[in-house]
Write a protein that holds these residues in place. Structure first.
Motif, mmCIF file in Angstrom:
data_model
loop_
_atom_site.group_PDB
_atom_site.id
_atom_site.type_symbol
_atom_site.label_atom_id
_atom_site.label_comp_id
_atom_site.label_asym_id
_atom_site.label_seq_id
_atom_site.Cartn_x
_atom_site.Cartn_y
_atom_site.Cartn_z
ATOM 1 N N ILE A 51 17.298 35.952 -25.454
ATOM 2 C CA ILE A 51 17.777 34.652 -25.762
ATOM 3 C C ILE A 51 18.059 33.618 -24.493
ATOM 4 O O ILE A 51 17.618 32.427 -24.473
ATOM 5 N N ALA A 52 18.411 34.301 -23.576
ATOM 6 C CA ALA A 52 18.558 33.411 -22.196
ATOM 7 C C ALA A 52 17.163 32.997 -21.662
ATOM 8 O O ALA A 52 17.119 31.890 -20.993
ATOM 9 N N GLU A 53 16.269 33.472 -22.175
ATOM 10 C CA GLU A 53 14.833 33.104 -21.857
ATOM 11 C C GLU A 53 14.648 31.788 -22.627
ATOM 12 O O GLU A 53 13.579 31.112 -22.249
ATOM 13 N N ARG A 54 15.374 31.381 -23.763
ATOM 14 C CA ARG A 54 15.057 30.333 -24.566
ATOM 15 C C ARG A 54 13.843 30.173 -25.056
ATOM 16 O O ARG A 54 13.035 29.143 -24.973
ATOM 17 N N PRO A 55 13.275 31.171 -25.703
ATOM 18 C CA PRO A 55 11.800 31.143 -26.354
ATOM 19 C C PRO A 55 11.661 29.911 -27.353
ATOM 20 O O PRO A 55 12.705 29.715 -28.199
ATOM 21 N N GLN A 56 10.411 29.616 -27.505
ATOM 22 C CA GLN A 56 10.097 28.637 -28.497
ATOM 23 C C GLN A 56 10.126 29.422 -30.044
ATOM 24 O O GLN A 56 9.324 30.289 -30.072
ATOM 25 N N LEU A 57 10.838 28.848 -30.884
ATOM 26 C CA LEU A 57 10.962 29.687 -31.999
ATOM 27 C C LEU A 57 9.686 29.528 -32.937
ATOM 28 O O LEU A 57 9.618 30.684 -33.652
ATOM 29 N N PRO A 58 8.834 28.611 -33.201
ATOM 30 C CA PRO A 58 7.678 28.887 -33.763
ATOM 31 C C PRO A 58 6.829 30.018 -33.546
ATOM 32 O O PRO A 58 6.183 30.778 -34.242
ATOM 33 N N LEU A 59 6.925 30.388 -32.277
ATOM 34 C CA LEU A 59 6.012 31.523 -31.785
ATOM 35 C C LEU A 59 6.677 32.620 -32.517
ATOM 36 O O LEU A 59 5.989 33.829 -32.687
ATOM 37 N N LEU A 60 8.232 33.109 -32.266
ATOM 38 C CA LEU A 60 8.699 34.064 -32.945
ATOM 39 C C LEU A 60 8.815 34.103 -34.373
ATOM 40 O O LEU A 60 8.806 35.282 -34.944
ATOM 41 N N VAL A 61 8.678 33.131 -35.252
ATOM 42 C CA VAL A 61 8.920 33.394 -36.371
ATOM 43 C C VAL A 61 7.591 34.101 -37.017
ATOM 44 O O VAL A 61 7.533 34.717 -37.840
ATOM 45 N N LYS A 62 6.377 33.500 -36.428
ATOM 46 C CA LYS A 62 5.259 34.472 -36.884
ATOM 47 C C LYS A 62 5.268 35.782 -36.424
ATOM 48 O O LYS A 62 4.688 36.478 -37.325
ATOM 49 N N ALA A 63 5.846 36.266 -35.240
ATOM 50 C CA ALA A 63 5.739 37.266 -34.705
ATOM 51 C C ALA A 63 6.779 38.259 -35.388
ATOM 52 O O ALA A 63 6.601 39.317 -35.904
ATOM 53 N N CYS A 64 8.075 37.535 -35.626
ATOM 54 C CA CYS A 64 9.159 38.468 -35.925
ATOM 55 C C CYS A 64 10.367 37.683 -36.484
ATOM 56 O O CYS A 64 11.276 37.454 -35.640
ATOM 57 N N LYS A 65 10.402 37.601 -37.784
ATOM 58 C CA LYS A 65 11.474 36.904 -38.365
ATOM 59 C C LYS A 65 12.770 37.621 -38.151
ATOM 60 O O LYS A 65 13.759 36.840 -38.160
ATOM 61 N N ASN A 66 12.562 39.229 -38.232
ATOM 62 C CA ASN A 66 13.955 39.641 -38.422
ATOM 63 C C ASN A 66 14.563 39.715 -36.766
ATOM 64 O O ASN A 66 15.848 39.700 -36.685
#
Length: 108
Positions: free
Chosen positions: A14-29
């Motif tokens: 979370i501290a890395e502040r990832p871009q959510l669109p990239l994570l939504v495809k990879a891992c919604k959980n």
């Protein structure tokens, strides 16, 4: 995703502040687990993910979640003993997927 079940790993991500669109495809959980921390929840709100996800859970994802859990539990309980990984209680080991409202309730 598995390593983020531990708080320190989740906080580091979370501290890395990832871009959510990239994570939504990879891992919604993983995004659901973000909601269990104050900083993760703030990030989800800031990036506009929380409200649409909450609406999706309200309208249809809660029902899908129940169906998924029923199927996973049925499979775990009916698995042949030789192929079953045992949990700490001696029963079949089953990983429960995060639930939107369950993770939100964990936020302090």
């Amino acid at each position: 995703e598995e390593s983020c079940q531990r708080g320190t790993c989740l906080d580091s991500l979370i501290a890395e502040r990832p871009q959510l669109p990239l994570l939504v495809k990879a891992c919604k959980n993983l995004l659901l687990r973000f909601m269990s921390t104050e900083s993760g929840l703030a990030l989800l709100i800031e990036q506009g993910w929380l409200v649409p996800e909450m609406e999706a859970w309200h309208w249809h994802l809660s029902h899908s979640y129940v169906s998924l859990m029923e199927a996973e539990l049925t499979s775990a309980l009916n698995a042949p003993k030789a192929n079953t990984t045992l949990g700490s209680d001696g029963g079949p080991a089953t990983t429960v997927s995060p639930h939107f409202y369950g993770e939100l309730a964990r936020t302090e």
